[in-house]
Design a protein around this motif. Structure first.
Motif, PDB file in Angstrom:
ATOM      1  N   THR A  51       0.827  -1.201   0.000  1.00  0.00           N
ATOM      2  CA  THR A  51       0.000   0.000   0.000  1.00  0.00           C
ATOM      3  C   THR A  51       0.862   1.252   0.000  1.00  0.00           C
ATOM      4  N   LEU A  52       1.924   1.254   0.783  1.00  0.00           N
ATOM      5  CA  LEU A  52       2.839   2.387   0.855  1.00  0.00           C
ATOM      6  C   LEU A  52       3.457   2.682  -0.514  1.00  0.00           C
ATOM      7  N   VAL A  73      -5.731   3.273  -1.506  1.00  0.00           N
ATOM      8  CA  VAL A  73      -6.726   3.063  -0.447  1.00  0.00           C
ATOM      9  C   VAL A  73      -7.732   1.982  -0.842  1.00  0.00           C
ATOM     10  N   PRO A  74      -8.320   2.029  -2.049  1.00  0.00           N
ATOM     11  CA  PRO A  74      -9.225   0.932  -2.422  1.00  0.00           C
ATOM     12  C   PRO A  74      -8.540  -0.439  -2.423  1.00  0.00           C
ATOM     13  N   LEU A  75      -7.284  -0.490  -2.841  1.00  0.00           N
ATOM     14  CA  LEU A  75      -6.540  -1.747  -2.832  1.00  0.00           C
ATOM     15  C   LEU A  75      -6.383  -2.263  -1.407  1.00  0.00           C
ATOM     16  N   ALA A  76      -5.998  -1.384  -0.509  1.00  0.00           N
ATOM     17  CA  ALA A  76      -5.782  -1.796   0.878  1.00  0.00           C
ATOM     18  C   ALA A  76      -7.067  -2.271   1.538  1.00  0.00           C
ATOM     19  N   ALA A  79     -10.115  -3.224  -0.102  1.00  0.00           N
ATOM     20  CA  ALA A  79     -10.794  -4.324  -0.783  1.00  0.00           C
ATOM     21  C   ALA A  79      -9.941  -5.591  -0.841  1.00  0.00           C
ATOM     22  N   ARG A  80      -8.683  -5.455  -1.139  1.00  0.00           N
ATOM     23  CA  ARG A  80      -7.838  -6.641  -1.344  1.00  0.00           C
ATOM     24  C   ARG A  80      -7.253  -7.170  -0.034  1.00  0.00           C
ATOM     25  N   TYR A  81      -6.818  -6.266   0.829  1.00  0.00           N
ATOM     26  CA  TYR A  81      -6.118  -6.706   2.037  1.00  0.00           C
ATOM     27  C   TYR A  81      -6.946  -6.596   3.310  1.00  0.00           C
ATOM     28  N   GLY A  82      -8.155  -6.049   3.223  1.00  0.00           N
ATOM     29  CA  GLY A  82      -9.048  -5.997   4.367  1.00  0.00           C
ATOM     30  C   GLY A  82      -8.610  -5.048   5.472  1.00  0.00           C
ATOM     31  N   MET A  83      -7.859  -4.018   5.120  1.00  0.00           N
ATOM     32  CA  MET A  83      -7.448  -3.034   6.126  1.00  0.00           C
ATOM     33  C   MET A  83      -8.621  -2.149   6.497  1.00  0.00           C
ATOM     34  N   SER A  84      -8.533  -1.568   7.672  1.00  0.00           N
ATOM     35  CA  SER A  84      -9.552  -0.594   8.044  1.00  0.00           C
ATOM     36  C   SER A  84      -9.319   0.673   7.220  1.00  0.00           C
ATOM     37  N   PRO A  85     -10.370   1.413   6.928  1.00  0.00           N
ATOM     38  CA  PRO A  85     -10.201   2.634   6.136  1.00  0.00           C
ATOM     39  C   PRO A  85      -9.236   3.633   6.761  1.00  0.00           C
ATOM     40  N   VAL A  86      -9.241   3.762   8.068  1.00  0.00           N
ATOM     41  CA  VAL A  86      -8.347   4.716   8.732  1.00  0.00           C
ATOM     42  C   VAL A  86      -6.889   4.302   8.537  1.00  0.00           C
ATOM     43  N   ALA A 112      -5.671   2.393   6.158  1.00  0.00           N
ATOM     44  CA  ALA A 112      -5.343   2.510   4.740  1.00  0.00           C
ATOM     45  C   ALA A 112      -5.039   3.958   4.366  1.00  0.00           C
ATOM     46  N   VAL A 113      -5.822   4.887   4.864  1.00  0.00           N
ATOM     47  CA  VAL A 113      -5.610   6.300   4.551  1.00  0.00           C
ATOM     48  C   VAL A 113      -4.305   6.800   5.158  1.00  0.00           C
ATOM     49  N   ILE A 114      -4.018   6.419   6.380  1.00  0.00           N
ATOM     50  CA  ILE A 114      -2.771   6.862   7.031  1.00  0.00           C
ATOM     51  C   ILE A 114      -1.555   6.341   6.270  1.00  0.00           C
ATOM     52  N   ILE A 115      -1.569   5.063   5.910  1.00  0.00           N
ATOM     53  CA  ILE A 115      -0.448   4.494   5.153  1.00  0.00           C
ATOM     54  C   ILE A 115      -0.341   5.159   3.784  1.00  0.00           C
ATOM     55  N   ALA A 116      -1.470   5.436   3.137  1.00  0.00           N
ATOM     56  CA  ALA A 116      -1.447   6.088   1.829  1.00  0.00           C
ATOM     57  C   ALA A 116      -0.897   7.514   1.928  1.00  0.00           C
ATOM     58  N   ILE A 117      -1.235   8.228   2.976  1.00  0.00           N
ATOM     59  CA  ILE A 117      -0.695   9.594   3.147  1.00  0.00           C
ATOM     60  C   ILE A 117       0.812   9.548   3.349  1.00  0.00           C
TER      61      ILE A 117
END
Length: 95
Positions: free
Chosen positions: A8-9, A22-25, A27-34, A36-41
């Motif tokens: 994701t990073l 974020v959608p990959l994290a 939908a594919r990996y089942g991460m929480s939205p929060v 996923a967003v933090i890692i994407a930022i």
């Protein structure tokens, strides 16, 4: 092979696929939205630090050479300067 957080990073750090991190994290990996967003930022910020650290050295190196990389760097710098000139004049460092 790699943990989902690292994938994701790096997806977020890539200029082409960053919007899909974020959608990959989620939908594919089942991460929480929060998460996923933090890692994407964080991933999206990595290129900024690399440009800040190595940008000056790159420009100095390219200035000593005359060729495609020099023309490309010059084009990008002039285009960026034109783009931010008015915003900087109006809003200062916030722009």
């Amino acid at each position: 092979m790699f943990p989902p957080e690292i994938i994701t990073l790096f997806v977020a750090a890539s200029p082409v696929a960053e919007r899909g991190a974020v959608p990959l994290a989620i939908a594919r990996y089942g991460m929480s939205p929060v998460t996923a967003v933090i890692i994407a930022i964080i991933g999206n910020s990595l290129p900024i630090f690399a440009i800040y650290i190595f940008g000056g050295a790159w420009v100095r190196w390219v200035e000593r050479r005359r060729g495609f990389l020099h023309r490309l760097t010059d084009f990008v710098l002039h285009r960026t300067h034109r783009f931010i000139k008015n915003g900087y004049a109006n809003h200062g460092l916030i722009a």
